[in-house]
Design an enzyme around this catalytic site. Structure first.
Site, PDB file in Angstrom:
ATOM      1  N   HIS A   1       1.133   6.002   4.640  1.00  0.00           N
ATOM      2  CA  HIS A   1       2.320   6.798   4.026  1.00  0.00           C
ATOM      3  C   HIS A   1       1.855   8.231   4.146  1.00  0.00           C
ATOM      4  CE1 HIS A   1       5.003   3.966   1.809  1.00  0.00           C
ATOM      5  NE2 HIS A   1       4.039   2.947   2.121  1.00  0.00           N
TER       6      HIS A   1
ATOM      7  N   VAL B   1       6.822   8.355   8.588  1.00  0.00           N
ATOM      8  CA  VAL B   1       7.095   9.735   8.823  1.00  0.00           C
ATOM      9  C   VAL B   1       8.380  10.243   8.317  1.00  0.00           C
ATOM     10  CG1 VAL B   1       7.332  11.619  10.586  1.00  0.00           C
ATOM     11  CG2 VAL B   1       5.681   9.600  10.895  1.00  0.00           C
TER      12      VAL B   1
ATOM     13  N   GLY C   1       4.798  14.669   1.808  1.00  0.00           N
ATOM     14  CA  GLY C   1       5.338  16.243   2.153  1.00  0.00           C
ATOM     15  C   GLY C   1       4.010  16.716   3.052  1.00  0.00           C
TER      16      GLY C   1
ATOM     17  N   ASP D   1      12.308   1.641   1.524  1.00  0.00           N
ATOM     18  CA  ASP D   1      11.113   2.549   1.098  1.00  0.00           C
ATOM     19  C   ASP D   1      10.757   2.806  -0.435  1.00  0.00           C
ATOM     20  OD1 ASP D   1       8.873   4.043   1.978  1.00  0.00           O
ATOM     21  OD2 ASP D   1       9.879   5.862   2.234  1.00  0.00           O
TER      22      ASP D   1
HETATM   23 ZN   LIG Z   1       5.580   6.457   1.157  1.00  0.00          ZN
END
Ligand SMILES: [Zn+2]
Length: 284
Positions: free
Chosen positions: A208, A231, A181, A82
């Site tokens: 994302h 996630v 977040g 990622d």
């Molecule tokens: Zn991301």
């Protein structure tokens, strides 16, 4: 079974109107939770490892734990880097058995992002490793953007078309206003841009910052070509909240299995809800 194919999983989702979840891992319990639910729901699943998580766990452990999970799994498990930041990091992940990588050159000017991403694709494709690229800026919740700054951070569809054509990426993450977040207020996704990007690129798209986006927006995004949704925050909160409750309730507990077990169960519940929402249940 051996690791699954990133490209095959995403293309099936893209064609059939569902998204494969990428759930980030932080330790053994997280990996177990995600892979167990994927098997219970008969869904393909992507284990996401960020560079931070790789540094925390050790890349040898990440590769070995994910491989053990895949070996025991009846559904395809994909191990994905990622937000890879460098060519060297990509090579390291290939060495340790990752099946696919994201190269995130989104903070570079377009030309440099294209050059870096293309170089990664050229290294990965002969080895059967698939690549995700990104354009635009996917912010964090700490960023309080003005309207103009938000516009500037969003992907430009014509640039997306060029980026995908010139790099040869297998999946593309366009910045459409989602954030990493927890969101402050309601997320505001640029569906018009997403639709244009889908029409111009024709490849599976990635969303994302999947935590906190309303269900109807998730379904809308999937209908416009999103075939992978990341996630992480939701699982972090689920895991930590349960453990905090246990510690608040029981000052004497010292056996880690007594709180890590319930933490793992909380992740399973959160992942199951996402797999069902994304429509990947029964698609393995
Ligand atoms: Zn991301």
């Amino acid at each position: 079974m051996p690791f699954g194919s990133f490209k095959a999983a995403l293309e099936d989702g893209f064609k059939n109107g569902y998204a494969v979840g990428q759930f980030n891992i932080n330790n053994l319990e997280w990996t177990q939770a995600i892979v167990e639910v994927a098997n219970e729901e008969n869904s393909p699943v992507i284990l996401g490892a960020s560079e931070g998580a790789i540094k925390y766990m050790g890349i040898e452990y990440v590769g070995a734990i994910a491989k053990a999970a895949a070996d025991m799994s009846k559904v395809p498990i994909i191990l994905h880097l990622d937000h890879g930041s460098s060519y060297d990091m990509i090579l390291k992940c290939i060495r340790y058995g990752f099946t696919s990588v994201m190269i995130d050159g989104s903070h570079y000017p377009l030309e440099e992002n294209i050059a870096l991403t293309k170089k990664v694709v050229e290294a990965c494709h002969p080895l059967g490793i698939h690549v995700e690229g990104e354009l635009g800026r996917i912010g964090g919740v700490e960023d309080d953007l003005t309207v103009d700054a938000r516009e500037a951070a969003l992907v430009r569809p014509e640039e997306a078309e060029r980026f995908v054509k010139e790099t040869g990426v297998d999946a593309f993450a366009p910045a459409i206003g989602s954030q990493h977040g927890h969101y402050k207020g309601k997320p505001n996704l640029a569906f018009d841009r997403l639709e244009k990007v889908r029409d111009l690129t024709g490849i599976p798209l990635v969303l994302h910052g999947g935590t906190g986006i309303p269900d109807e927006d998730i379904r809308h995004a999937i209908s416009l070509g999103v075939a992978k949704i990341n996630v992480n925050t939701e699982n972090q909160s689920a895991f930590t909240n349960v453990i905090r409750e246990i510690f608040d309730r029981d000052k004497e507990v010292y056996d880690p299995r007594k709180y890590l077990g319930p933490g793992r169960a909380a992740i399973k519940d959160a992942v199951r809800a996402k797999i069902r929402l994304f429509g990947s249940a029964g698609r393995a």
